[in-house]
Design a protein around this motif. Structure first.
Motif, PDB file in Angstrom:
ATOM      1  N   GLU A  10       0.813  -1.215   0.000  1.00  0.00           N
ATOM      2  CA  GLU A  10       0.000   0.000   0.000  1.00  0.00           C
ATOM      3  C   GLU A  10       0.843   1.260   0.000  1.00  0.00           C
ATOM      4  O   GLU A  10       0.335   2.347  -0.227  1.00  0.00           O
ATOM      5  CB  GLU A  10      -0.919  -0.007   1.231  1.00  0.00           C
ATOM      6  N   THR A  11       2.150   1.138   0.284  1.00  0.00           N
ATOM      7  CA  THR A  11       2.966   2.351   0.385  1.00  0.00           C
ATOM      8  C   THR A  11       3.127   3.027  -0.974  1.00  0.00           C
ATOM      9  O   THR A  11       3.193   4.230  -1.057  1.00  0.00           O
ATOM     10  CB  THR A  11       4.363   2.029   0.940  1.00  0.00           C
ATOM     11  N   ASP A  12       3.163   2.253  -2.052  1.00  0.00           N
ATOM     12  CA  ASP A  12       3.416   2.863  -3.371  1.00  0.00           C
ATOM     13  C   ASP A  12       2.171   2.834  -4.233  1.00  0.00           C
ATOM     14  O   ASP A  12       2.226   2.729  -5.442  1.00  0.00           O
ATOM     15  CB  ASP A  12       4.530   2.091  -4.097  1.00  0.00           C
ATOM     16  N   TYR A  13       0.968   2.949  -3.568  1.00  0.00           N
ATOM     17  CA  TYR A  13      -0.255   2.726  -4.329  1.00  0.00           C
ATOM     18  C   TYR A  13      -0.450   3.765  -5.437  1.00  0.00           C
ATOM     19  O   TYR A  13      -1.080   3.513  -6.429  1.00  0.00           O
ATOM     20  CB  TYR A  13      -1.470   2.759  -3.393  1.00  0.00           C
ATOM     21  N   HIS A  14       0.176   5.019  -5.323  1.00  0.00           N
ATOM     22  CA  HIS A  14      -0.064   6.063  -6.325  1.00  0.00           C
ATOM     23  C   HIS A  14       0.932   6.014  -7.489  1.00  0.00           C
ATOM     24  O   HIS A  14       0.771   6.732  -8.459  1.00  0.00           O
ATOM     25  CB  HIS A  14      -0.002   7.442  -5.676  1.00  0.00           C
ATOM     26  N   THR A  15       1.968   5.186  -7.369  1.00  0.00           N
ATOM     27  CA  THR A  15       2.895   5.136  -8.508  1.00  0.00           C
ATOM     28  C   THR A  15       2.288   4.283  -9.607  1.00  0.00           C
ATOM     29  O   THR A  15       1.485   3.393  -9.352  1.00  0.00           O
ATOM     30  CB  THR A  15       4.250   4.528  -8.101  1.00  0.00           C
ATOM     31  N   THR A  16       2.649   4.599 -10.803  1.00  0.00           N
ATOM     32  CA  THR A  16       2.090   3.879 -11.937  1.00  0.00           C
ATOM     33  C   THR A  16       3.229   3.369 -12.795  1.00  0.00           C
ATOM     34  O   THR A  16       4.314   3.944 -12.791  1.00  0.00           O
ATOM     35  CB  THR A  16       1.155   4.794 -12.747  1.00  0.00           C
ATOM     36  N   ASP A  17       2.941   2.304 -13.509  1.00  0.00           N
ATOM     37  CA  ASP A  17       4.005   1.802 -14.392  1.00  0.00           C
ATOM     38  C   ASP A  17       3.860   2.340 -15.813  1.00  0.00           C
ATOM     39  O   ASP A  17       4.521   1.877 -16.725  1.00  0.00           O
ATOM     40  CB  ASP A  17       4.059   0.281 -14.392  1.00  0.00           C
ATOM     41  N   LEU A  18       2.995   3.355 -15.997  1.00  0.00           N
ATOM     42  CA  LEU A  18       2.913   4.010 -17.310  1.00  0.00           C
ATOM     43  C   LEU A  18       4.225   4.734 -17.586  1.00  0.00           C
ATOM     44  O   LEU A  18       4.823   5.285 -16.659  1.00  0.00           O
ATOM     45  CB  LEU A  18       1.800   5.071 -17.284  1.00  0.00           C
ATOM     46  N   PRO A  19       4.704   4.718 -18.854  1.00  0.00           N
ATOM     47  CA  PRO A  19       5.892   5.526 -19.138  1.00  0.00           C
ATOM     48  C   PRO A  19       5.621   6.999 -18.840  1.00  0.00           C
ATOM     49  O   PRO A  19       4.483   7.454 -18.935  1.00  0.00           O
ATOM     50  CB  PRO A  19       6.142   5.312 -20.638  1.00  0.00           C
TER      51      PRO A  19
END
Lengths: 224, 187
Positions: A10-19
């Protein structure tokens, strides 16, 4: 093949793997405006400054070189490049037209060093065929300077020549025996020196006869 | 969509350089239209139009125009073709003289020297294309002796250069330069 299951933290829930290039971004109008204004100002300044520098050089670009001598046969004609036109109109310079003669300018010695009004020079050799020629010493803006003799030029009619037609001119501030081209008595610091050789009624002006034309050499004699 | 920092810098620098290039070219091309004094306007200071006016001797600190030869004496005449063709006549007793016709931008229209002039006295007619077609319909008797030059420029100036071999010839040369004419023919 499926990738092995990873636990979702849950710590990195806002990161995305979109370029990065596909990620939505908040617009930054102030920053964009600042960047555009900066580009406009820098571009204009650079353009004006480069134009000013070329104009201040006072040397047309389409030069024909013969040893240390430079000529601008297209200056003042319809074939002149825009730089020459701008330089000549800005200086209100009336060029020697092709039916009159050809002016050649030397700013350096034969071996490439800049001419210095404090030195003395030997100008030796031959000129291309001409009915009359004059040799004048000026500062780097083409202005005449006060000399000891009161004259600032030498003409082909007053010249002492060797039997083979070659001549030997000494350009110096002090009086010299033989052919003497007087230089400025008290040149200003950094005023520069240009020798102008004007060939009147010369075949070289009326055609591409510059190849094989022999021009006099310029050598340094003494320097303080 | 946003670019990476490197791409934005590259585009910014490229835009600056392109703008600089455009401004540079514009400045160079517009200088001839925006100069405050041209050779044509400077020449007006020496006297009335359509007369050869003697320029002062070319000496250090008192050069009438830039880049004149100190070995020569000069006379200059401003002309306008709107009022009719301009006739130049000159007869100068020196070993070398030359004349250049320049338009108001300082570009050479025509030039000659005393050898190419063909005879001791110069007689030259400068006219516009319309004036030339009128001249063709009723040619004057002395047309063979005239050098006829056609130009599409409406105004300009003529510069006469006369070589003074020695100071003692200066008064004689001056008189001959002043006697040279540059007058509008009534059409």
């Amino acid at each position: 093949m499926t990738a092995p299951w990873q636990p979702v933290s849950e710590t990195d829930y806002h990161t995305t793997d979109l370029p990065r290039i596909l990620q939505p971004q908040r617009p930054a109008p102030l920053r964009s405006l600042f960047a555009i204004v900066l580009v406009l100002i820098c571009g204009s300044l650079l353009g004006v400054a480069s134009a000013y520098l070329v104009m201040e050089r006072e040397r047309p670009l389409a030069a024909v070189r013969m040893g240390p001598w430079e000529a601008y046969p297209t200056a003042g004609t319809a074939d002149a490049d825009p730089y020459s036109i701008a330089i000549y109109t800005r200086g209100a310079v009336i060029p020697l037209a092709s039916g009159e003669g050809l002016a050649l300018f030397a700013r350096t010695e034969t071996d490439g060093r800049r001419l210095d009004p404090a030195c003395s020079y030997r100008i030796r050799g031959q000129t291309p065929t001409a009915r009359l020629w004059t040799l004048t010493a000026t500062d780097e803006h083409g202005d005449l300077m006060e000399t000891m003799a009161g004259r600032t030029h030498l003409t082909s009619r007053q010249l002492l020549r060797a039997p083979d037609g070659r001549f030997d001119i000494i350009a110096a501030a002090d009086a010299q025996p033989g052919n003497w081209l007087p230089l400025a008595v008290s040149p200003r610091e950094g005023s520069g020196l240009i020798f102008t050789l004007r060939l009147y009624d010369a075949p070289v002006t009326t055609g591409a006869a510059f190849d094989g034309a022999t021009m006099p050499d310029i050598e340094r004699v003494t320097c303080p | 969509m946003t670019l990476s920092a490197r791409a934005s810098w590259t585009i910014g620098i490229l835009a600056t350089l392109m703008l600089a290039g455009i401004v540079h070219i514009l400045v160079i091309l517009t200088i001839p239209q925006n100069v405050t004094h041209t050779a044509y306007s400077d020449v007006a200071a020496f006297g009335p139009d359509r007369v050869f006016n003697l320029l002062p001797d070319v000496e250090p600190g008192s050069e009438a125009l830039p880049a004149l030869d100190p070995a020569m004496q000069h006379a200059v005449c401003r002309f306008q073709l709107a009022d009719g063709p301009v006739q130049f006549t000159a007869s100068i007793p020196v070993p070398f003289w030359s004349m250049g016709l320049f338009d108001s931008a300082g570009q050479a229209i025509y030039s000659l020297n005393n050898r190419t002039a063909g005879s001791e006295t110069l007689s030259m007619l400068l006219l516009s294309p319309e004036q030339l077609s009128i001249l063709r319909q009723n040619p004057p008797e002395n047309l063979e002796d005239l050098i006829v030059i056609e130009t599409d420029r409406t105004e300009g100036f003529a510069l006469l250069r006369a070589f003074v071999p020695h100071e003692i010839y200066a008064p004689e040369t001056e008189t001959a330069l002043l006697a040279a004419s540059c007058r509008t023919l009534a059409s």
